[in-house]
Design an enzyme around this catalytic site. Structure first.
Site, PDB file in Angstrom:
ATOM      1  N   SER A 180       0.856  -1.284   0.040  1.00  0.00           N
ATOM      2  CA  SER A 180      -0.186  -0.110  -0.068  1.00  0.00           C
ATOM      3  C   SER A 180       0.989   1.333  -0.096  1.00  0.00           C
ATOM      4  CB  SER A 180      -0.969   0.051   1.247  1.00  0.00           C
ATOM      5  OG  SER A 180      -1.950   0.930   1.048  1.00  0.00           O
ATOM      6  N   ARG A 186     -12.084   7.321   8.333  1.00  0.00           N
ATOM      7  CA  ARG A 186     -11.854   5.682   8.539  1.00  0.00           C
ATOM      8  C   ARG A 186     -12.908   4.673   7.776  1.00  0.00           C
ATOM      9  NH1 ARG A 186      -7.076   2.826   8.642  1.00  0.00           N
ATOM     10  NH2 ARG A 186      -7.346   0.796   9.988  1.00  0.00           N
ATOM     11  N   ASP A 242      -8.784  -6.524  -4.962  1.00  0.00           N
ATOM     12  CA  ASP A 242      -8.287  -5.156  -4.449  1.00  0.00           C
ATOM     13  C   ASP A 242      -9.310  -4.142  -5.002  1.00  0.00           C
ATOM     14  OD1 ASP A 242      -6.922  -2.831  -3.386  1.00  0.00           O
ATOM     15  OD2 ASP A 242      -4.874  -3.768  -3.432  1.00  0.00           O
ATOM     16  N   HIS A 253      -7.971  -5.328  -0.493  1.00  0.00           N
ATOM     17  CA  HIS A 253      -6.663  -4.646  -0.394  1.00  0.00           C
ATOM     18  C   HIS A 253      -5.838  -5.161   0.930  1.00  0.00           C
ATOM     19  CE1 HIS A 253      -3.693  -1.634  -0.582  1.00  0.00           C
ATOM     20  NE2 HIS A 253      -4.023  -1.110   0.420  1.00  0.00           N
ATOM     21  N   ASP A 254      -6.532  -5.302   2.053  1.00  0.00           N
ATOM     22  CA  ASP A 254      -6.033  -5.634   3.258  1.00  0.00           C
ATOM     23  C   ASP A 254      -5.255  -7.358   3.200  1.00  0.00           C
ATOM     24  OD1 ASP A 254      -5.970  -3.293   4.686  1.00  0.00           O
ATOM     25  OD2 ASP A 254      -7.674  -3.941   5.913  1.00  0.00           O
TER      26      ASP A 254
END
Length: 384
Positions: A147, A217, A315, A345-346
């Site tokens: 990232s 967030r 992602d 993504h994570d």
């Protein structure tokens, strides 16, 4: 030049290295910069040549404690085996976990706040390079990051190729796309519109823009996870004991996914600074390896550092086609790997078994014998 042992702090200890004044890419000065770091394993080799240092770069809200947030792959006997390798991780410039950022004290004794300059990924890498030089380290065996950490890794290979033997770039692109800038700017907007932001100078007011940071967030977390995973976990279910289908909409009557996102937002406000979030997100908006280098294709083609590229098939934030673009155009592609996961993504943080195999393969390929034996992989894609 004779070999020497870098003056590293005790293993796992959070330590601080002053690097003086940093002139940013845009021409501003950040004075009295300090970089925080931690390391694991014993240094071996030549700090000016071949050695066992692996520099691990954290993502947006990460920190220097890589053995914690990437505990599945860093440690004795793991992919980044600290019995063999000396793993170093810094807290990024602009962060809030020990390195100089908006919450840090300005030379005048007050917080930097709104006076902290906008920085780029290149500024982050320049600060880290100065940090290593302060320790007497002129070269590292590898730089690895995902990232925002992947953006830093990519810039390392172009800014200081003489200082990096190999690199592993994970879940990032060659530049910020319009979509990424848009979604990241929405997060910044959520923070700066909070009544407690005070133009970035909230540090002495007794209040913090927690609502804005939590909202940012929530937006971000939806891009970190996969649509499939979120839907399978929550679908359109109501939060237990609540009814979001009443005659009037109420904040306390939520869908289950909203409760989850609120929890993620609250967690971040308890450990991260809003000023750093804005600073680092803006740095991601400025990410563009082609700037000043003749464009993306020319910049990638100029890369001489053997580089592995890793992406995630689901992602949303950095779609896999962006890693394919890197692999097709890098001047020295070491290998290409795909993480297959519903997580999104994570996944580079959560898919421990796949990342273990990928990084073990990277370590094999990044050694002299590995480079020779691994030539069949160069330019090819393999699946875990």
């Amino acid at each position: 030049m004779t070999n020497s042992v870098p003056p590293l702090a005790l293993e796992a200890e959070l330590a601080f290295v002053p690097i003086g004044t940093l002139r940013t890419e845009a021409g501003a000065d950040i004075t009295d910069v300090t970089i925080a770091y931690q390391h694991w394993g014993t240094f071996r080799g030549d700090p000016h040549g071949a050695n066992n240092i692996i520099l691990v770069e954290h993502a947006l809200t990460g920190d220097s404690d890589a053995a914690d947030w990437w505990c599945e792959v860093i440690g004795p006997g793991k992919a980044l085996d600290t019995n063999t390798w000396c793993v170093i991780s810094t807290n990024v410039l602009g962060g809030c976990k020990g390195s100089t950022g908006p919450a840090s004290t300005h030379p005048d004794g007050q917080p930097w706040g709104s006076r902290f300059p906008a920085i780029s990924i290149r500024d982050q890498v320049a600060a880290e390079h100065a940090f290593l030089q302060e320790l007497g380290i002129e070269r590292v065996h590898a730089v690895i990051g995902g990232s925002m950490g992947g953006a830093r890794t990519l810039e390392w290979t172009l800014m200081y190729p003489e200082a990096v033997s190999t690199a592993c770039v994970i879940a990032v692109s060659a530049r910020a796309s319009g979509w990424q800038i848009g979604i990241q700017s929405a997060q910044i907007s959520a923070i700066v519109r909070d009544v407690n932001w005070h133009g970035g100078d909230y540090y002495t007011t007794g209040t913090t823009p927690v609502d804005g940071l939590a909202a940012a967030r929530r937006i971000a977390h939806l891009t970190y996870r996969g649509e499939q995973e979120i839907d399978e976990r929550f679908g359109s279910q109501a939060q237990r004991g609540e009814n979001p289908l009443g005659a009037f909409r109420r904040d306390d009557q939520r869908f289950a996914v909203n409760s989850y996102l609120e929890y993620q937002g609250l967690k971040l406000t308890q450990r991260f600074d809003a000023g750093s979030y804005v600073t680092l997100t803006e740095a991601l908006n400025r990410h563009d390896i082609g700037r000043g280098r003749g464009g993306l294709i020319k910049a990638l083609a100029s890369s001489e550092v053997p580089t592995m590229v890793v992406g995630v098939d689901t992602d949303i934030l950095y779609p896999y086609h962006q890693q394919e673009h890197l692999s097709r155009n890098l001047g020295n592609l070491l290998a290409m790997a795909k993480i297959v996961s519903p997580v999104g993504h994570d996944a580079f943080l959560t898919e421990a078994r796949q990342m273990d195999r990928i990084l073990r393969n990277f370590i094999t390929l990044s050694t002299p014998d590995g480079l020779e034996l691994g030539t069949a992989y160069i330019g090819d894609e393999y699946y875990i």
